[in-house]
Scaffold this active site. Structure first.
Site, PDB file in Angstrom:
ATOM      1  N   GLU A 246      31.779  33.342  45.804  1.00  0.00           N
ATOM      2  CA  GLU A 246      32.601  32.844  46.500  1.00  0.00           C
ATOM      3  C   GLU A 246      32.672  31.716  48.075  1.00  0.00           C
ATOM      4  O   GLU A 246      33.035  30.997  48.271  1.00  0.00           O
ATOM      5  CB  GLU A 246      33.639  33.961  46.263  1.00  0.00           C
ATOM      6  CG  GLU A 246      34.409  33.787  44.942  1.00  0.00           C
ATOM      7  CD  GLU A 246      35.468  35.541  44.622  1.00  0.00           C
ATOM      8  OE1 GLU A 246      35.715  35.944  43.939  1.00  0.00           O
ATOM      9  OE2 GLU A 246      35.583  36.262  45.997  1.00  0.00           O
TER      10      GLU A 246
ATOM     11  N   ASN B 164      50.296  37.254  47.869  1.00  0.00           N
ATOM     12  CA  ASN B 164      50.327  38.140  48.356  1.00  0.00           C
ATOM     13  C   ASN B 164      49.168  38.351  49.826  1.00  0.00           C
ATOM     14  O   ASN B 164      48.375  39.072  49.853  1.00  0.00           O
ATOM     15  CB  ASN B 164      49.179  38.882  47.061  1.00  0.00           C
ATOM     16  CG  ASN B 164      47.898  38.699  46.939  1.00  0.00           C
ATOM     17  OD1 ASN B 164      47.774  37.537  47.168  1.00  0.00           O
ATOM     18  ND2 ASN B 164      48.200  39.498  46.114  1.00  0.00           N
TER      19      ASN B 164
ATOM     20  N   HIS C 255      42.634  36.756  50.226  1.00  0.00           N
ATOM     21  CA  HIS C 255      42.020  37.614  48.527  1.00  0.00           C
ATOM     22  C   HIS C 255      40.998  38.095  49.389  1.00  0.00           C
ATOM     23  O   HIS C 255      40.647  38.015  50.502  1.00  0.00           O
ATOM     24  CB  HIS C 255      41.184  36.590  48.435  1.00  0.00           C
ATOM     25  CG  HIS C 255      39.753  36.268  47.366  1.00  0.00           C
ATOM     26  ND1 HIS C 255      40.125  36.108  46.030  1.00  0.00           N
ATOM     27  CD2 HIS C 255      38.717  36.283  47.835  1.00  0.00           C
ATOM     28  CE1 HIS C 255      38.888  36.710  45.872  1.00  0.00           C
ATOM     29  NE2 HIS C 255      38.336  36.444  46.611  1.00  0.00           N
TER      30      HIS C 255
ATOM     31  N   LYS D  57      45.838  32.699  52.544  1.00  0.00           N
ATOM     32  CA  LYS D  57      46.569  31.935  50.981  1.00  0.00           C
ATOM     33  C   LYS D  57      47.360  31.402  51.888  1.00  0.00           C
ATOM     34  O   LYS D  57      48.035  31.854  52.632  1.00  0.00           O
ATOM     35  CB  LYS D  57      47.361  33.256  49.870  1.00  0.00           C
ATOM     36  CG  LYS D  57      45.718  33.895  49.373  1.00  0.00           C
ATOM     37  CD  LYS D  57      46.373  34.338  48.486  1.00  0.00           C
ATOM     38  CE  LYS D  57      45.145  35.228  47.829  1.00  0.00           C
ATOM     39  NZ  LYS D  57      45.606  36.605  46.049  1.00  0.00           N
TER      40      LYS D  57
ATOM     41  N   TYR E 207      39.187  30.699  40.456  1.00  0.00           N
ATOM     42  CA  TYR E 207      39.765  31.652  39.754  1.00  0.00           C
ATOM     43  C   TYR E 207      39.553  31.807  38.539  1.00  0.00           C
ATOM     44  O   TYR E 207      40.801  32.056  37.630  1.00  0.00           O
ATOM     45  CB  TYR E 207      41.504  31.979  40.445  1.00  0.00           C
ATOM     46  CG  TYR E 207      41.606  32.574  41.228  1.00  0.00           C
ATOM     47  CD1 TYR E 207      41.407  33.620  41.539  1.00  0.00           C
ATOM     48  CD2 TYR E 207      42.727  31.682  43.138  1.00  0.00           C
ATOM     49  CE1 TYR E 207      41.990  34.641  43.248  1.00  0.00           C
ATOM     50  CE2 TYR E 207      42.706  32.684  43.754  1.00  0.00           C
ATOM     51  CZ  TYR E 207      42.712  34.062  43.788  1.00  0.00           C
ATOM     52  OH  TYR E 207      42.933  35.177  44.684  1.00  0.00           O
TER      53      TYR E 207
HETATM   54  N1  UDP Z   1      48.032  37.363  40.819  1.00  0.00           N
HETATM   55  C1  UDP Z   1      49.509  37.255  40.102  1.00  0.00           C
HETATM   56  N2  UDP Z   1      49.754  38.339  39.370  1.00  0.00           N
HETATM   57  C2  UDP Z   1      49.289  39.399  38.576  1.00  0.00           C
HETATM   58  C3  UDP Z   1      47.861  39.484  39.021  1.00  0.00           C
HETATM   59  C4  UDP Z   1      47.339  38.923  40.198  1.00  0.00           C
HETATM   60  O1  UDP Z   1      49.933  36.474  40.885  1.00  0.00           O
HETATM   61  O2  UDP Z   1      49.905  39.835  37.745  1.00  0.00           O
HETATM   62  C5  UDP Z   1      47.162  37.135  41.583  1.00  0.00           C
HETATM   63  C6  UDP Z   1      47.225  37.524  42.730  1.00  0.00           C
HETATM   64  O3  UDP Z   1      47.713  36.696  44.054  1.00  0.00           O
HETATM   65  C7  UDP Z   1      46.217  38.006  42.556  1.00  0.00           C
HETATM   66  C8  UDP Z   1      44.853  37.114  42.439  1.00  0.00           C
HETATM   67  O4  UDP Z   1      46.381  36.830  41.278  1.00  0.00           O
HETATM   68  O5  UDP Z   1      45.773  38.591  44.190  1.00  0.00           O
HETATM   69  C9  UDP Z   1      44.260  37.874  41.460  1.00  0.00           C
HETATM   70  O6  UDP Z   1      43.948  39.057  41.001  1.00  0.00           O
HETATM   71  P1  UDP Z   1      43.017  40.317  40.835  1.00  0.00           P
HETATM   72  O7  UDP Z   1      43.495  41.244  40.042  1.00  0.00           O
HETATM   73  O8  UDP Z   1      41.390  39.228  41.056  1.00  0.00           O
HETATM   74  O9  UDP Z   1      43.827  40.624  42.502  1.00  0.00           O
HETATM   75  P2  UDP Z   1      43.375  41.288  44.117  1.00  0.00           P
HETATM   76  O10 UDP Z   1      41.504  41.085  43.330  1.00  0.00           O
HETATM   77  O11 UDP Z   1      43.069  39.723  44.929  1.00  0.00           O
HETATM   78  O12 UDP Z   1      43.474  42.014  44.665  1.00  0.00           O
HETATM   79 MG    MG Z   2      40.307  39.980  42.087  1.00  0.00          MG
END
Ligand code: UDP
Ligand code: MG
Length: 138
Positions: free
Chosen positions: A127, A113, A116, A10, A50
Site C-alpha cells: 500500500e 470511518n 485506514h 479518509k 481496495y
Molecule cells: N466497509 C464498508 N462496509 C463494510 C465493511 C467495510 O463500507 O461492511 C469499508 C470501510 O470503509 C472499511 C473498508 O471498507 O474501512 C475496508 O474494509 P476492511 O474490512 O478491510 O476494514 P478495515 O481494515 O478498514 O478496518
Molecule cells: Mg482492511
C-alpha cells in the site's frame, strides 16, 4: 514484526476538519511520519487500492466514498507498527471501536470511518508503494 505501516485519513475526516487532530493523535501515539501528501483518488486508484474487496457488496459505495474528496495517505514508522496502529484506530465499525481510538472519536459509520490502517506487514509495503515513490519516503 515490521516497523512500518500505511494509513489514509479518509475523505470524511478531511471534509469534517479532523485531519489536524488525527495527525496529532498519530504522532502522540509514538508514530513517526515517513511520507505524507494530500490526494484526490480516481475510480481507478481507489478501486486498485481496495482491489481485495472488489467482489464485496460494499465495493461500489466504498469507491464512491473514497473518491468523494481529498484524502491524506501516510507511511508511518514505529516498532510493531501494523498491530499498534490497528489498536490506535479501533474497530472498522466506529460503534464497536474502543473509547479513545481514532474511529471512536472521529468516525460516524462503518463506511465513512475516518481512517485506514494496513492489516499486515506485507500489505503495508504494498500500500505504501502504491501511493509513494522512493523519493517521497523519508
Ligand atoms: N466497509 C464498508 N462496509 C463494510 C465493511 C467495510 O463500507 O461492511 C469499508 C470501510 O470503509 C472499511 C473498508 O471498507 O474501512 C475496508 O474494509 P476492511 O474490512 O478491510 O476494514 P478495515 O481494515 O478498514 O478496518
Ligand atoms: Mg482492511
Amino acid at each position: 514484526m515490521g516497523n512500518k505501516t500505511f494509513t489514509i485519513i479518509k475523505p470524511d475526516a478531511v471534509r469534517n476538519g479532523h485531519s489536524g487532530k488525527i495527525i496529532d493523535h498519530i504522532i502522540q501515539g509514538g508514530f513517526k511520519i515517513n511520507a505524507m501528501k494530500m490526494v484526490q483518488l480516481t475510480q481507478d486508484t481507489a478501486g486498485g487500492f481496495y482491489d481485495i474487496h472488489r467482489e464485496r457488496p460494499f465495493f461500489k459505495d466504498l469507491v464512491a466514498f473514497m473518491t468523494s474528496g481529498p484524502c491524506i495517505p501516510m507511511i508511518l514508522e514505529k516498532a510493531n507498527a501494523v498491530e499498534d496502529f490497528r489498536k490506535l484506530i479501533g474497530a472498522t465499525n466506529p460503534q464497536e471501536a474502543a473509547p479513545g481510538t481514532i474511529r471512536n472519536l472521529y468516525a460516524k459509520s462503518i463506511d465513512a470511518n475516518a481512517i485506514h490502517g494496513s492489516d499486515s506487514d506485507e500489505n503495508a509495503v504494498r500500500e505504501g508503494s502504491y501511493f509513494f515513490s522512493e523519493l517521497e519516503i523519508f
